[in-house]
Design a protein around this motif. Structure first.
Motif, PDB file in Angstrom:
ATOM      1  N   ASP A 208     -34.511 -31.670   2.633  1.00  0.00           N
ATOM      2  CA  ASP A 208     -34.296 -33.117   2.678  1.00  0.00           C
ATOM      3  C   ASP A 208     -34.958 -33.649   3.950  1.00  0.00           C
ATOM      4  OD1 ASP A 208     -33.264 -35.678   3.045  1.00  0.00           O
ATOM      5  OD2 ASP A 208     -31.190 -35.128   2.691  1.00  0.00           O
ATOM      6  N   LEU A 228     -46.061 -39.093   2.191  1.00  0.00           N
ATOM      7  CA  LEU A 228     -45.287 -38.769   0.996  1.00  0.00           C
ATOM      8  C   LEU A 228     -45.974 -37.707   0.145  1.00  0.00           C
ATOM      9  CD1 LEU A 228     -44.085 -42.351  -0.013  1.00  0.00           C
ATOM     10  CD2 LEU A 228     -42.662 -40.489   0.866  1.00  0.00           C
ATOM     11  N   LYS A 229     -47.292 -37.786   0.062  1.00  0.00           N
ATOM     12  CA  LYS A 229     -48.051 -36.788  -0.699  1.00  0.00           C
ATOM     13  C   LYS A 229     -47.894 -35.406  -0.071  1.00  0.00           C
ATOM     14  CE  LYS A 229     -52.737 -35.775  -2.381  1.00  0.00           C
ATOM     15  NZ  LYS A 229     -54.152 -36.248  -2.399  1.00  0.00           N
ATOM     16  N   LEU A 231     -45.470 -34.283   1.903  1.00  0.00           N
ATOM     17  CA  LEU A 231     -44.097 -33.793   1.735  1.00  0.00           C
ATOM     18  C   LEU A 231     -43.840 -33.339   0.299  1.00  0.00           C
ATOM     19  CD1 LEU A 231     -42.085 -36.390   3.856  1.00  0.00           C
ATOM     20  CD2 LEU A 231     -42.365 -33.955   4.354  1.00  0.00           C
ATOM     21  N   SER A 232     -44.365 -34.100  -0.663  1.00  0.00           N
ATOM     22  CA  SER A 232     -44.149 -33.760  -2.074  1.00  0.00           C
ATOM     23  C   SER A 232     -44.837 -32.451  -2.453  1.00  0.00           C
ATOM     24  CB  SER A 232     -44.650 -34.896  -2.971  1.00  0.00           C
ATOM     25  OG  SER A 232     -43.891 -36.073  -2.748  1.00  0.00           O
ATOM     26  N   ALA A 233     -45.842 -32.053  -1.693  1.00  0.00           N
ATOM     27  CA  ALA A 233     -46.562 -30.807  -1.976  1.00  0.00           C
ATOM     28  C   ALA A 233     -45.844 -29.581  -1.404  1.00  0.00           C
ATOM     29  CB  ALA A 233     -47.977 -30.895  -1.421  1.00  0.00           C
ATOM     30  N   GLU A 238     -36.900 -31.104  -1.526  1.00  0.00           N
ATOM     31  CA  GLU A 238     -36.370 -31.620  -2.790  1.00  0.00           C
ATOM     32  C   GLU A 238     -36.347 -33.138  -2.845  1.00  0.00           C
ATOM     33  OE1 GLU A 238     -32.526 -29.846  -3.168  1.00  0.00           O
ATOM     34  OE2 GLU A 238     -33.312 -27.785  -3.113  1.00  0.00           O
ATOM     35  N   ILE A 239     -36.028 -33.765  -1.718  1.00  0.00           N
ATOM     36  CA  ILE A 239     -35.952 -35.235  -1.704  1.00  0.00           C
ATOM     37  C   ILE A 239     -36.573 -35.778  -0.431  1.00  0.00           C
ATOM     38  CG2 ILE A 239     -33.901 -35.373  -3.172  1.00  0.00           C
ATOM     39  CD1 ILE A 239     -32.238 -35.934  -0.682  1.00  0.00           C
ATOM     40  N   LYS A 240     -37.127 -36.991  -0.561  1.00  0.00           N
ATOM     41  CA  LYS A 240     -37.625 -37.733   0.594  1.00  0.00           C
ATOM     42  C   LYS A 240     -36.740 -38.961   0.773  1.00  0.00           C
ATOM     43  CE  LYS A 240     -40.733 -37.193  -1.948  1.00  0.00           C
ATOM     44  NZ  LYS A 240     -40.808 -36.414  -3.215  1.00  0.00           N
ATOM     45  N   LYS A 264     -45.038 -42.791  -7.233  1.00  0.00           N
ATOM     46  CA  LYS A 264     -45.751 -41.527  -7.416  1.00  0.00           C
ATOM     47  C   LYS A 264     -44.981 -40.311  -6.903  1.00  0.00           C
ATOM     48  CE  LYS A 264     -49.619 -42.651  -5.253  1.00  0.00           C
ATOM     49  NZ  LYS A 264     -51.008 -42.512  -4.753  1.00  0.00           N
ATOM     50  N   TYR A 265     -43.958 -40.542  -6.056  1.00  0.00           N
ATOM     51  CA  TYR A 265     -43.371 -39.411  -5.346  1.00  0.00           C
ATOM     52  C   TYR A 265     -41.842 -39.336  -5.474  1.00  0.00           C
ATOM     53  CZ  TYR A 265     -48.009 -39.673  -3.226  1.00  0.00           C
ATOM     54  OH  TYR A 265     -49.362 -39.723  -3.025  1.00  0.00           O
ATOM     55  N   ILE A 268     -37.152 -40.544  -4.320  1.00  0.00           N
ATOM     56  CA  ILE A 268     -37.126 -41.191  -3.005  1.00  0.00           C
ATOM     57  C   ILE A 268     -35.829 -41.988  -2.877  1.00  0.00           C
ATOM     58  CG2 ILE A 268     -38.163 -42.977  -1.554  1.00  0.00           C
ATOM     59  CD1 ILE A 268     -40.888 -42.131  -2.579  1.00  0.00           C
TER      60      ILE A 268
END
Length: 411
Positions: A208, A228-229, A231-233, A238-240, A264-265, A268
């Protein structure tokens, strides 16, 4: 048997009358506190005055970059918009030599010029009390000491904070990070953000991540998209979460392009900070609606501030107004003991009194957690009024929201 039924019916009717009496009494009190929707006509008049002083148009008003560029930072300009005596102007000039201030035109329009006790004004316009305070600490949460790498604060096993900017649409007078405001707006250098991302990649227990500042949504769209990109990779993130007061102080920032980026991510979560019902306006609702359209889940983290919202009626009205625009009241934070803000810090008893006034008197959705942040960076401590009076192997002795004593079997 019939007498028992009649007695039960009479008791039921008596109970309904009592609940009606309590409910109507609280409704009368809440109606005395105006939300931003209810004060909208007066807010629009202030908007017209501000546009005239700043030489702006309606198109400008809806442009978040114009709002940011035209934040009021001068005591002399502020005096053209709000009634300030010579003494008040001098005090403002003295405080601004020590502590920076900036107020977005939008948030400035929420101030009631006819209310010397306006909670919006207290949050945004500096007070002489700020420079008279020598008891608070610069960093009571020890963020410097809980930072494993630049731009990261970590206090818990599975989550951490990335601090991405010092910029805000409005510098709150109760800000916990006023030591970071400085004299100029700046974002965290990308190299430091990369260090933070590397730390997260190397620590697979981190699930998190909270992106905050300053106000994280005042990054450019490109910068926010990149973070965000990245972190999502990371598979174990699991969550932003995003910390922002944009819906409150600069709702124009929630643009169509920002919505596209956030979409896109998923997932959130956005933690925002409405502190007073007057902040819940049609423009705030529009921003919230767009964020929800992006799939964002919104929660509110109010700060309990002496003279602003340390009142059960104001806090209940705030939480009701938030639910109406689909923002869940999540936390009420005890104001932190930051230097220059001690005049905002209430007694803990005041927070407990507010919690006592919410539980049972309104729906559970409108009852947030009351939180004290442990000094030194040791995390959040939830506080509740005492409902458990005694506990044994046979029974629990409890107190309900009305003060009734209840015996509950425990075997």
């Amino acid at each position: 048997m019939n007498r028992v039924r009649i007695s039960q019916k009479d008791e039921g009717l008596k109970r309904q009358r009592e609940l009606t009496r309590i409910g109507r009494s609280r409704l009368r009190e809440r109606n005395k506190v105006l939300s931003g929707f209810e004060a909208w006509e007066k807010i629009l008049k202030q908007k017209e005055k501000i546009l005239k002083v700043l030489g702006g148009t309606e198109e400008d008003w809806q442009d978040w970059r114009w709002q940011f560029k035209n934040r009021v930072t001068s005591p002399e300009v502020l005096r053209k918009i709000l009634p300030l005596s010579d003494q008040a102007l001098w005090e403002l000039q003295e405080v601004s030599k020590v502590y920076r201030f900036a107020i977005s035109p939008y948030y400035l329009s929420l101030i009631d010029p006819d209310d010397p006790d306006c909670g919006i004004k207290k949050q945004s316009v500096p007070s002489i009390l700020e420079i008279l305070d020598d008891t608070g600490e610069l960093d009571p949460m020890n963020e410097a000491g809980t930072s494993p790498v630049a731009a990261v604060t970590r206090r818990y096993p599975d989550r951490l904070i990335i601090n991405v900017t010092n910029m805000c649409g409005m510098y709150c007078r109760h800000c916990q990070r006023r030591r970071n405001i400085g004299e100029v707006d700046r974002k965290t250098p990308r190299e430091q953000i990369k260090e933070a991302l590397l730390y997260i990649r190397e620590h697979k227990e981190i699930r998190d991540v909270l992106i905050t500042g300053g106000d994280a949504l005042l990054l450019s769209d490109l910068e926010l998209d990149w973070i965000l990109k990245e972190l999502s990779a990371i598979p174990h993130v699991e969550i932003k979460r995003i910390g922002t007061r944009v819906p409150v102080t600069l709702p124009q920032r929630v643009t169509d392009n920002l919505v596209k980026i956030l979409k896109k991510y998923p997932p959130i979560y956005i933690n925002t900070q409405f502190n007073h019902p007057r902040e819940v306006t049609p423009e705030a609702k529009r921003a919230v609606d767009k964020l929800i359209e992006a799939g964002v889940v919104l929660g509110n983290q109010a700060v309990l501030l002496k003279g602003v919202n340390d009142n059960p009626v104001i806090m209940e009205k705030l939480n009701h107004e938030l639910l109406k625009i689909r923002v869940r009241p999540y936390y009420i934070f005890q104001a932190k003991r930051v230097r220059g803000t001690m005049h905002f810090v209430p007694k803990i008893e005041d927070g407990l009194r507010i919690m006592e006034s919410l539980r049972g008197y309104t729906s559970g959705l409108a009852v947030p957690y009351y939180i004290v942040n442990a000094p030194g960076g040791f995390g959040k401590i939830p506080l509740l009024p005492q409902y458990l009076i005694e506990l044994s192997e046979e029974e629990a002795i409890l107190r309900n929201w009305e003060g009734r004593i209840i015996r509950y079997p425990n075997s």
